[in-house]
Design a protein around this motif. Structure first.
Motif, PDB file in Angstrom:
ATOM      1  N   GLU A  54       0.937  -1.295   0.097  1.00 30.50           N
ATOM      2  CA  GLU A  54      -0.053  -0.010   0.201  1.00 30.50           C
ATOM      3  C   GLU A  54       0.937   1.321   0.108  1.00 30.50           C
ATOM      4  N   ARG A  55       2.006   1.052   0.767  1.00 26.77           N
ATOM      5  CA  ARG A  55       2.994   2.505   0.858  1.00 26.77           C
ATOM      6  C   ARG A  55       3.634   2.231  -0.374  1.00 26.77           C
ATOM      7  N   THR A  56       4.166   1.225  -1.213  1.00 30.80           N
ATOM      8  CA  THR A  56       4.861   1.354  -2.231  1.00 30.80           C
ATOM      9  C   THR A  56       4.111   1.694  -3.668  1.00 30.80           C
ATOM     10  N   THR A 137      22.827  11.525  16.057  1.00 30.75           N
ATOM     11  CA  THR A 137      22.367  11.484  17.607  1.00 30.75           C
ATOM     12  C   THR A 137      21.112  11.110  17.722  1.00 30.75           C
ATOM     13  N   ILE A 138      20.143  11.462  16.909  1.00 25.21           N
ATOM     14  CA  ILE A 138      18.924  11.548  17.227  1.00 25.21           C
ATOM     15  C   ILE A 138      17.831  10.554  17.878  1.00 25.21           C
ATOM     16  N   CYS A 139      18.535   9.462  18.051  1.00 23.56           N
ATOM     17  CA  CYS A 139      17.865   8.195  18.645  1.00 23.56           C
ATOM     18  C   CYS A 139      18.241   7.552  19.921  1.00 23.56           C
ATOM     19  N   VAL A 388      19.272  15.999   2.105  1.00 23.19           N
ATOM     20  CA  VAL A 388      18.319  15.305   3.098  1.00 23.19           C
ATOM     21  C   VAL A 388      18.158  13.920   2.245  1.00 23.19           C
ATOM     22  N   TYR A 389      18.343  12.848   2.970  1.00 19.60           N
ATOM     23  CA  TYR A 389      18.028  11.500   2.568  1.00 19.60           C
ATOM     24  C   TYR A 389      17.496  10.556   3.655  1.00 19.60           C
ATOM     25  N   ASN A 390      16.623   9.538   3.723  1.00 20.60           N
ATOM     26  CA  ASN A 390      16.279   8.849   4.666  1.00 20.60           C
ATOM     27  C   ASN A 390      15.930   9.423   6.155  1.00 20.60           C
ATOM     28  N   ALA A 391      15.349  10.954   5.970  1.00 18.91           N
ATOM     29  CA  ALA A 391      14.894  11.471   7.215  1.00 18.91           C
ATOM     30  C   ALA A 391      13.971  12.482   6.768  1.00 18.91           C
ATOM     31  N   VAL A 416      16.116  17.033  -1.359  1.00 17.11           N
ATOM     32  CA  VAL A 416      15.513  16.074  -0.697  1.00 17.11           C
ATOM     33  C   VAL A 416      15.226  14.737  -1.428  1.00 17.11           C
ATOM     34  N   LEU A 417      15.724  13.851  -0.943  1.00 17.71           N
ATOM     35  CA  LEU A 417      15.563  12.493  -1.750  1.00 17.71           C
ATOM     36  C   LEU A 417      14.413  11.713  -0.884  1.00 17.71           C
ATOM     37  N   GLU A 418      13.468  11.420  -1.442  1.00 19.34           N
ATOM     38  CA  GLU A 418      12.228  10.970  -0.793  1.00 19.34           C
ATOM     39  C   GLU A 418      11.318  10.158  -1.588  1.00 19.34           C
ATOM     40  N   GLN A 421       6.120  13.420  -0.553  1.00 17.63           N
ATOM     41  CA  GLN A 421       6.202  14.803  -0.340  1.00 17.63           C
ATOM     42  C   GLN A 421       6.096  15.181   0.925  1.00 17.63           C
ATOM     43  N   THR A 422       7.056  14.973   1.960  1.00 15.00           N
ATOM     44  CA  THR A 422       6.916  15.083   3.311  1.00 15.00           C
ATOM     45  C   THR A 422       6.928  16.504   3.797  1.00 15.00           C
ATOM     46  N   ASP A 423       6.806  16.942   5.084  1.00 14.91           N
ATOM     47  CA  ASP A 423       6.965  18.128   5.627  1.00 14.91           C
ATOM     48  C   ASP A 423       8.287  18.843   5.054  1.00 14.91           C
ATOM     49  N   ALA A 434      13.109   8.517  -4.408  1.00 15.31           N
ATOM     50  CA  ALA A 434      14.044   7.446  -4.187  1.00 15.31           C
ATOM     51  C   ALA A 434      13.161   6.180  -4.335  1.00 15.31           C
ATOM     52  N   THR A 435      13.667   5.068  -4.577  1.00 14.81           N
ATOM     53  CA  THR A 435      13.155   3.828  -4.608  1.00 14.81           C
ATOM     54  C   THR A 435      12.833   3.158  -2.920  1.00 14.81           C
ATOM     55  N   THR A 436      11.909   2.390  -3.072  1.00 17.88           N
ATOM     56  CA  THR A 436      11.429   1.847  -1.950  1.00 17.88           C
ATOM     57  C   THR A 436      12.226   0.415  -1.652  1.00 17.88           C
ATOM     58  N   ILE A 580       5.465  13.655  27.209  1.00 12.99           N
ATOM     59  CA  ILE A 580       6.232  12.909  26.518  1.00 12.99           C
ATOM     60  C   ILE A 580       5.404  12.650  25.067  1.00 12.99           C
ATOM     61  N   SER A 581       6.132  12.222  24.080  1.00 16.28           N
ATOM     62  CA  SER A 581       5.739  11.788  22.730  1.00 16.28           C
ATOM     63  C   SER A 581       6.056  10.674  22.195  1.00 16.28           C
ATOM     64  N   PRO A 582       5.963   9.519  22.873  1.00 11.70           N
ATOM     65  CA  PRO A 582       6.518   8.123  22.121  1.00 11.70           C
ATOM     66  C   PRO A 582       5.865   7.727  21.140  1.00 11.70           C
ATOM     67  N   LEU A 588       5.690   4.830  12.105  1.00 16.20           N
ATOM     68  CA  LEU A 588       7.107   4.574  12.235  1.00 16.20           C
ATOM     69  C   LEU A 588       7.914   5.801  12.357  1.00 16.20           C
ATOM     70  N   ASN A 589       7.982   6.437  13.339  1.00 16.68           N
ATOM     71  CA  ASN A 589       8.367   7.924  13.482  1.00 16.68           C
ATOM     72  C   ASN A 589       7.448   8.357  12.475  1.00 16.68           C
ATOM     73  N   SER A 590       8.000   9.519  11.731  1.00 15.39           N
ATOM     74  CA  SER A 590       7.013   9.899  10.808  1.00 15.39           C
ATOM     75  C   SER A 590       6.576   9.206   9.461  1.00 15.39           C
ATOM     76  N   SER A 591       7.086   7.973   9.370  1.00 12.33           N
ATOM     77  CA  SER A 591       6.933   7.199   8.370  1.00 12.33           C
ATOM     78  C   SER A 591       5.444   6.568   8.395  1.00 12.33           C
ATOM     79  N   PHE A 592       4.666   6.194   7.252  1.00 18.12           N
ATOM     80  CA  PHE A 592       3.185   5.727   7.352  1.00 18.12           C
ATOM     81  C   PHE A 592       2.097   6.568   7.621  1.00 18.12           C
ATOM     82  N   VAL A 666       4.186  17.773  17.638  1.00 13.74           N
ATOM     83  CA  VAL A 666       4.652  18.162  19.161  1.00 13.74           C
ATOM     84  C   VAL A 666       6.173  18.824  19.165  1.00 13.74           C
ATOM     85  N   ASN A 667       7.028  18.583  18.091  1.00 13.50           N
ATOM     86  CA  ASN A 667       8.285  19.022  18.276  1.00 13.50           C
ATOM     87  C   ASN A 667       8.212  20.466  18.128  1.00 13.50           C
ATOM     88  N   GLU A 668       7.220  21.357  18.206  1.00 10.07           N
ATOM     89  CA  GLU A 668       7.123  22.484  18.297  1.00 10.07           C
ATOM     90  C   GLU A 668       7.488  22.801  19.710  1.00 10.07           C
TER      91      GLU A 668
END
Ligand SMILES: Nc1nc2c(c(=O)[nH]1)N[C@H]1C(S)=C(S)[C@@H](COP(=O)(O)OP(=O)(O)OC[C@H]3O[C@@H](n4cnc5c(=O)[nH]c(N)nc54)[C@H](O)[C@@H]3O)O[C@H]1N2
Ligand SMILES: Nc1nc2c(c(=O)[nH]1)N[C@H]1C(S)=C(S)[C@@H](COP(=O)(O)OP(=O)(O)OC[C@H]3O[C@@H](n4cnc5c(=O)[nH]c(N)nc54)[C@H](O)[C@@H]3O)O[C@H]1N2
Ligand SMILES: [Mo]
Length: 696
Positions: A54-56, A137-139, A388-391, A416-418, A421-423, A434-436, A580-582, A588-592, A666-668
């Motif tokens: 469905e994503r591909t 370092t983000i994770c 920017v790629y993978n992020a 941006v390689l994506e 069309q993300t934020d 980019a390919t999946t 908190i914002s788990p 998956l993070n902002s994917s999906f 939430v990252n505001e």
């Protein structure tokens, strides 16, 4: 009609890195299933990845290179050719590099975790160019560093042993959402009579299904571990033989934990003294009886000021009670260091030598501030170009208002390689398709199991999409980089990803791995049963000279959050609620977030709030609220629930800004302050106020 089954690997940032079987009919992927024979996948996929087709084949996939025609952030683009895209980028980067290549910065993380599509060709390109290096370092870097000081490497209990445990402490993790295949084994252990204890400020899906839930205040885990050590030592619930043979600094530790009485610990953690004492006794009883007493520590506890120290302190516990002796005991934080990756072959740091200096390093977690910095002697050149790629930093990086302000700079050149069309893509000058994972080749390590994993391409690239590697190959050629390594194919890169001569890799052979799909590393089930820690002393280091040398307390200690009622009462007067914002289970993070069926399940941005906190603000279930602090604000719909403890609000994440009513997430409200170790972000170290939105 021809039908084939292709062996693949899940690319996502998740401990489980599943083995996939992709059904392809006449060139179309029709189904993605878990490999029933892969021991950790066991034929089961999460909801997200079972919908991978469905994503591909999503109608919004980016299929052509595009150039921005609207304002930055507006999202207006027109189609261009690959030739034009590569030509423009090579020209812009070339001009900047003539002045100083360090004004160019890659920004990437774990959209895919494949070793080929992350830092192989990209790493070679940026090393050769002499660009700034990104500190990633983000994770997980806070806990990773704290754990390494204590145990020596990110190696731990084999999660395939979990079903044999008698006590499982899930500490700062929500495996039902984020480590599903571990959870399956926890349930098996439960059926065998194991006790499950969850340590989490929030009654997560996992906490709800445990026998005991300890809802401590965010950022106080290091204190709880100190309190547990106080009880273990005070009541002599210890494995003296293990301590004598395999640990360093016990006497100093004993001194140190004296002040951490159950009462004091309880006050700091916002729990009861009884909870501290009972947890210590229960843990020690299982371990000292020779049963599997395991700690599954995770990321939730690391995203606060003292996140490194928390992981370090917790990592002292198994050695005190000898829990490492049992294959289903010990502790698991990450298996990353189990893998003999060949980073030198993959990303070729040697190519940077021609610049005769160490490249400037930019921390990805402070990209908001750094994009806004002018050139200076301290900082170096202003950042003039971002690749920017993978992020998706505009959605996931802390203190988003500054991040967006930086990305909006007119004088910044952004590529941006994506897939979508993300934020972040909205701010690009050039967007590239980019390919999946179904469309490219890759090889994976993992951080929750110990299998090397192969990903074969199942289908042809969609539209004009290209793998990240191919973009960097083309760009390298356009910029005149003629080293032989820029001609390597993805298969050739995959072939050098792991060291063949390493005792764990079983003579790594890419062609064989491609056929088989996965191969277990040669790792013992109980890695520290007989000591052999990877620290300088070879012991579990309660006292760490390395920490002292790094300017840290060499003994376990407690570092309070930057923002909490106890540590910053003045701020708490203005902003009394911890936030908190788990991860949300269906993202998956902002994917999906843009996959309709998954977004429908999550609904809309929500805020879980305790009835007493809501009532005091005249907020009812279903009300729209504004969540704010000095850094910014966002809106969400309230769920009044005692899942959130008093004084805590929870916004499951990470939403795309463009899907929210106010265009924010939430990252505001999160900050760019960093952890005690590993320079990681403090996403869960945040105070806010919440008010009802009258007009909604
Ligand atoms: N479905 C899904 N799975 C994912 C992800 C996703 O977004 N969605 N993300 C992936 C990634 S990149 C990562 S890093 C992992 C993260 O997954 P986990 O390791 O599970 O970490 P978190 O989800 O950040 O937090 C887990 C729990 O920690 C709790 N927590 C928050 N603050 C504290 C604290 O101070 N102390 C303690 N003890 N607990 C605290 C939260 O309430 C949450 O329930 O999951 C991966 N898997
Ligand atoms: N408030 C808050 N913020 C957080 C967190 C939190 O818990 N709370 N969690 C943090 C954590 S743990 C992490 S790991 C980060 C995650 O941050 P990121 O690593 O940025 O993760 P994603 O948001 O999933 O974005 C990854 C992007 O990569 C793209 N992508 C996937 N595969 C490929 C590929 O092969 N090629 C290219 N070019 N692109 C690809 C996807 O489409 C997606 O848009 O977020 C962090 N931010
Ligand atoms: Mo992460």
């Amino acid at each position: 009609m021809t039908t084939t089954i292709v062996r693949a690997a899940c690319p996502h940032d998740c401990p489980d890195t599943c083995a996939l079987l992709v059904t392809v009919k006449d060139g179309v992927a029709t189904e993605v299933k878990g490999d029933p024979e892969h021991p950790t996948t066991a034929g089961v996929l999460c909801t997200k990845v079972s919908r991978y087709t469905e994503r591909t084949y999503h109608k919004d996939r980016l299929l052509y290179p595009m150039r921005r025609i609207g304002a930055k952030g507006e999202g207006k683009f027109e189609r261009i050719s690959w030739d034009e895209a590569i030509g423009t980028i090579a020209e812009r980067l070339g001009a900047i590099a003539l002045r100083d290549p360090q004004a160019i910065l890659p920004y990437s993380f774990a959209g895919t975790m494949g070793l080929v599509q992350t830092e192989s060709m990209a790493g070679r390109f940026f090393n050769r160019l002499g660009a700034s290096q990104l500190e990633r370092t983000i994770c997980s870097s806070a806990g990773g560093v704290g754990y390494r000081y204590t145990v020596g490497a990110r190696i731990g209990t084999d999660l395939e042993q979990v079903q044999h445990a008698k006590l499982i402490v899930i500490w700062g993790g929500n495996p039902i959402a984020s480590n599903l295949h571990f959870w399956t084994r926890v349930q098996a252990a439960k059926r065998n009579g194991a006790r499950i204890i969850v340590i989490d400020p929030y009654r997560s899906l996992t906490a709800e299904k445990s026998h005991r839930h300890i809802a401590l205040l965010p950022g106080t885990d290091a204190a709880l571990a100190l309190g547990l050590m106080h009880v273990l030592i005070g009541e002599d619930l210890l494995d003296h033989d293990y301590i004598a043979r395999h640990t360093l600094g016990f006497d100093q530790l004993k001194q140190r934990v004296q002040q951490w009485t159950p009462q004091h610990t309880a006050e700091v953690c916002g729990i009861t003294a009884g909870e501290v004492i009972e947890l210590a006794r229960e843990y020690a009883a299982a371990a000292l009886a020779g049963e599997g007493a395991m700690i599954r520590a995770n990321y939730g506890l690391q995203r606060v000021r003292g996140g490194g120290m928390s992981a370090r302190n917790i990592a002292c516990l198994p050695a005190l009670v000898g829990a490492w002796r049992h294959p289903a005991g010990g502790m698991q934080l990450s298996t990353s260091d189990s893998f003999p990756r060949d980073n030198a072959a993959l990303s070729r740091p040697d190519l940077a030598a021609r610049h005769g200096r160490a490249a400037r390093v930019i921390n990805m977690s402070t990209i908001g501030d750094d994009l806004l910095k002018p050139a200076s002697a301290d900082f170096g050149p202003r950042i003039e170009a971002l690749i920017v790629y993978n992020a998706n930093p505009v959605a996931v990086a802390p203190e988003s208002a500054k991040v967006a302000q930086g990305f909006a700079r007119e004088d910044l050149f952004t590529v941006v390689l994506e897939h979508f069309q993300t934020d972040t893509a909205d701010y690009a000058d050039i967007v590239l398709p980019a390919t999946t994972q179904l469309e490219h080749v890759d090889v994976h390590s993992a951080y929750g199991h110990v299998y090397m994993m192969a990903n074969n391409a199942a289908i042809a690239p969609m539209g004009e999409a290209k793998p990240n590697t191919e973009f960097f190959r083309l760009l390298a050629a356009a910029m005149g980089f003629d080293e032989e390594c820029f001609g390597h194919s993805d298969d050739e890169i995959a072939a050098v990803a792991f060291r063949r001569d390493h005792p764990r890799s079983g003579g790594y052979d890419w062609n064989l791995l491609k056929q088989k799909g996965w191969q277990r590393l040669d790792m013992p089930a109980a890695p520290f049963a007989d000591g052999g820690f990877a620290t300088p002393s070879g012991k579990c280091e309660f006292y760490s000279a390395q920490m002292l040398a790094a300017g840290l307390d060499p003994l376990p200690t407690y570092i309070a959050p930057y923002e909490s009622a106890l540590s910053n009462p003045e701020l708490a007067l203005k902003y009394p609620l911890a936030m908190i914002s788990p991860p949300a289970r269906n993202f998956l993070n902002s994917s999906f977030v843009n996959v309709q069926s998954l977004r429908d399940t999550e609904g809309e941005p929500r805020l879980d709030m305790h009835p007493l906190d809501a009532g005091g603000r005249n907020i009812a279930d279903g009300d729209m609220v504004r969540i704010f602090n000095d850094r910014g604000s966002m809106q969400a719909r309230v769920r009044v629930t005692d899942r959130a403890r008093i004084g805590l609000v929870v916004g499951l994440s990470i939403w795309w800004k463009k899907f929210a009513a106010d265009g924010k997430n939430v990252n505001e409200v999160t900050s760019q302050r960093l952890t005690d170790m590993g320079n990681a972000p403090t996403f869960y170290d945040v105070l806010v106020q919440v008010e009802k939105l009258e007009s909604a």
